[in-house]
Design a protein around this motif. Sequence first.
Motif, short mmCIF file in Angstrom:
data_model
loop_
_atom_site.label_atom_id
_atom_site.label_comp_id
_atom_site.label_asym_id
_atom_site.label_seq_id
_atom_site.Cartn_x
_atom_site.Cartn_y
_atom_site.Cartn_z
N GLY A 271 10.90 -9.11 -11.16
CA GLY A 271 12.47 -8.68 -11.42
C GLY A 271 12.50 -7.56 -10.94
N MET A 272 11.73 -6.44 -11.23
CA MET A 272 11.87 -4.95 -11.00
C MET A 272 11.65 -4.91 -9.40
N ARG A 273 10.57 -5.77 -9.04
CA ARG A 273 10.33 -5.62 -7.35
C ARG A 273 11.61 -6.24 -6.53
N GLN A 274 12.19 -7.19 -7.27
CA GLN A 274 13.44 -7.65 -6.35
C GLN A 274 14.71 -6.63 -6.56
N ARG A 275 14.65 -5.75 -7.78
CA ARG A 275 15.49 -4.55 -7.69
C ARG A 275 15.55 -3.49 -6.91
N ILE A 276 13.89 -3.34 -6.33
CA ILE A 276 13.54 -2.26 -5.56
C ILE A 276 14.02 -2.96 -4.21
N ALA A 277 13.73 -3.96 -3.97
CA ALA A 277 13.85 -4.62 -2.50
C ALA A 277 15.45 -4.59 -2.28
N ILE A 278 16.48 -4.77 -3.40
CA ILE A 278 17.88 -4.53 -3.26
C ILE A 278 18.22 -3.21 -2.95
N ALA A 279 17.45 -2.21 -3.79
CA ALA A 279 17.62 -0.53 -3.30
C ALA A 279 17.20 -0.35 -2.11
N MET A 280 16.10 -0.82 -1.64
CA MET A 280 16.04 -0.57 0.01
C MET A 280 17.17 -0.91 1.00
N ALA A 281 17.59 -2.29 0.59
CA ALA A 281 18.87 -2.70 1.44
C ALA A 281 19.98 -2.03 1.17
N LEU A 282 20.50 -1.45 0.28
CA LEU A 282 21.36 -0.77 -0.11
C LEU A 282 21.30 0.95 0.48
N ALA A 283 20.14 1.17 0.96
CA ALA A 283 20.00 2.66 1.21
C ALA A 283 21.05 3.05 2.37
N MET B 157 0.78 -1.25 -0.26
CA MET B 157 -0.02 0.20 0.05
C MET B 157 0.86 1.12 -0.01
N LEU B 158 2.33 1.19 0.10
CA LEU B 158 2.91 2.27 0.27
C LEU B 158 3.69 2.52 -1.12
N THR B 159 4.06 3.64 -1.23
CA THR B 159 4.68 3.97 -2.66
C THR B 159 6.19 3.67 -2.42
N VAL B 160 7.01 3.35 -3.44
CA VAL B 160 8.29 3.17 -3.64
C VAL B 160 9.12 3.97 -2.67
N GLU B 161 8.66 5.34 -3.02
CA GLU B 161 9.39 6.55 -2.37
C GLU B 161 9.34 6.28 -0.74
N VAL B 162 8.31 6.05 -0.19
CA VAL B 162 7.95 5.78 1.30
C VAL B 162 9.01 4.77 1.55
N GLN B 163 8.84 3.74 0.95
CA GLN B 163 9.77 2.41 1.59
C GLN B 163 11.32 2.63 1.31
N LEU B 164 11.74 3.59 0.28
CA LEU B 164 13.13 3.62 0.17
C LEU B 164 13.94 4.74 1.13
N THR B 165 12.89 5.67 1.31
CA THR B 165 13.59 6.76 2.21
C THR B 165 13.32 6.48 3.61
N GLU B 166 12.66 5.41 4.15
CA GLU B 166 12.27 5.16 5.49
C GLU B 166 13.65 4.96 6.24
N HIS B 167 14.40 4.02 5.56
CA HIS B 167 15.76 3.58 6.35
C HIS B 167 16.55 4.85 6.52
N LEU B 168 16.51 5.61 5.41
CA LEU B 168 17.42 6.98 5.27
C LEU B 168 17.11 7.77 6.60
N ARG B 169 15.74 8.05 6.58
CA ARG B 169 15.20 9.03 7.52
C ARG B 169 15.51 8.39 8.71
N HIS B 170 15.45 7.17 8.89
CA HIS B 170 15.71 6.63 10.40
C HIS B 170 17.07 6.65 10.75
N HIS B 171 17.94 5.88 10.07
CA HIS B 171 19.33 5.84 10.40
C HIS B 171 19.95 7.16 10.40
N ARG B 172 19.83 7.84 9.10
CA ARG B 172 20.76 8.84 8.91
C ARG B 172 20.09 10.25 9.26
#
Lengths: 323, 329
Positions: free
Chosen positions: B156-168, B104-119
């Motif tokens: 395949g694209m979802r797995q790439r997004i999951a990898i992007a999240m992991a690399l954040a 239910m969340l956009t890719v942006e929300v999920q990708l930036t969550e880590h960064l906002r929390h850790h950094r």
Amino acid sequence: MKEILNLKNVAVEYDRHGRKVRAVAGVDLTLNSGEILGLVGESGCGKSTLGKAIVGILSPITGEIVFDGQKVKKLTRGKRPEHFRNLQMVFQDPYGSLNPRRKIGMQIADGLIVAGMSKKLALLKAEDLLEKVGLPRNAVGRFPHQFSGGQRQRISIARALAASPTAIIADEPISALDTSSQAQVANLLVNLVDEFDMGMVFISHDLSIVRRISDRVAVMYLGKIVEVGTVDQIWNNPSHPYTRALISAIPHADGTSFMPKDLPGDVPNPMSPPSGCRFHPRCPLAKAECASNEPELRKLADGRDVSCVLQTAGSQPVTITLN
Amino acid sequence: MNLLTVENLTVTLATGSGDAQAVRNLSFSVGHGEILGVAGESGSGKTMTALSMLGLLPYKGKASGSIKFDGREILTSTKREYRDIRGKEIAMIFQDPMTSLHPMLTVEVQLTEHLRHHRKVSKDAARNSALELLATVKIPEPAAALKAHPSQFSGGMRQRIAIAMALACEPKLLIADEPTTALDVTVQAGILKLLHQLRTDRNLSVMVITHDLGVLSSLTDRIMIMYAGSEVESGATSDLLQNPRHPYTKGLIAALPGNSEVNSKNLLSIDGMPPELGNFPSGCAFHTRCKFAKASCKETVPEVLNLSSDHRIFCPVNPFSELSNSGSK
């Protein structure tokens, strides 16, 4: 070798939110007794839909499927017509295809009882069948949860065998299994086809297993067959760029640092298939004409069929190399 | 010094019939920029090994031994400390990218969550990093992708997004648990290429868990084979795959469709089933299925046998030693 199954111009449509999706878009195929035909392609290419249409779970909107001389009709809620009892299907998920609350023996005996056998005799036959697929006879009294995935798939196979099938459609029968069980169940299928002179369509995304056990291979892309030939033809000298791409993408477990090649792009949405050759947007060898002309299957000199403008009917296949 | 050093890791899980050891006395390491493959059938303990490194063991799961990451012991970390390790130091991707992304969340929300929390970075800075990440994992049109939901992408694209999240948060170690098992071969090849690229560009260490020896062959530097919670063999990828020495490894490799006898449709297979959790056989757990087992294999847990500086087996019988020494098949 006798022709057991013949498909002519079979198309299957789904209704999705009021729009028609043509998952299978005109397929011609034959299956002979005693032969394993591998059906391969990426997910979403329509291979499972085709399998379901063959056994009558789905009904084609055009074309016909002839099994052993008679046209296959869609199954109704009543019992399966006598003639088509010999056409059976084995599914991917051995957890979903067995009833968890009924004993194995009765699930196998069902078909036999419907066919007129006494319950006692049918249960005895079920024991024989379990033995045939490598399980103990006393398994008849147990429930599905008491077995591992590989054993459950054996039970599903035993249930299909109860109808003394002359053709089996196996949809990803070993994909959900562990490495140890995969080889065992694959061997079981090969030996059964041999012993009972059945025909089998082996639907799989795993090309290396298809290569090992099949006699012929059909490659499917977005609802259409793009190439059919013997395993050697398909494997050693694929004549369609898509077949070549599929084979080049398989990793080699040989300890060399061979890097498989990817095929950029995704399988297009079957709701709006590309014009012309359905593979042309992803094909590295596509020409201008591929965008407008849809290539027909053509028979090459070595007996295989392929639908690609690079190949000429009646000639030897042109070797396909991708960069 | 290695990035990760695991020593005598034992993981105990609570099952319906009491505690059972899912991982037993496991020791291994991952170097900086190294890709280690962990192979084994389901129930061999490979996923539990990974989860214990992230403090994510199931309820009542306990890990003992030592896990040293970047020079410090992390096995004794508290929940709060693990929260700082996960994502920031060690990230993980899973088999099914649909379940690791929130539908239910956009890719942006999920990708930036880590960064906002850790950094603790600003929203705009996080957004820019997210765009870069999507470009790194080769998602076409990153700006449009940020606004999209996971269901709008292919597997395949979802797995790439999951990898992007992991690399954040630029982790030093990426754990990939069956990262390509749910994907088509054509798409799998692209993900393998991407992981290779990330290792080269970022000196990322990767631990890949899979049962697919083909994937390990093209991706890894070293492989560890597990059976019933223990290591049975490990070595450099080419050495291990071309010259396997443990009977189980030998069996796995022989069972590959490409390796069976030519002109036979039958595959070679290892008889029997892998044991279930809580029912691991005594001594060498593989002795029940091993053609070469001796009476002592039933009683004695095998000691490590070093064949070379980087190839070892846990098998006192070592049935293939003569074969490989003479160089013949």
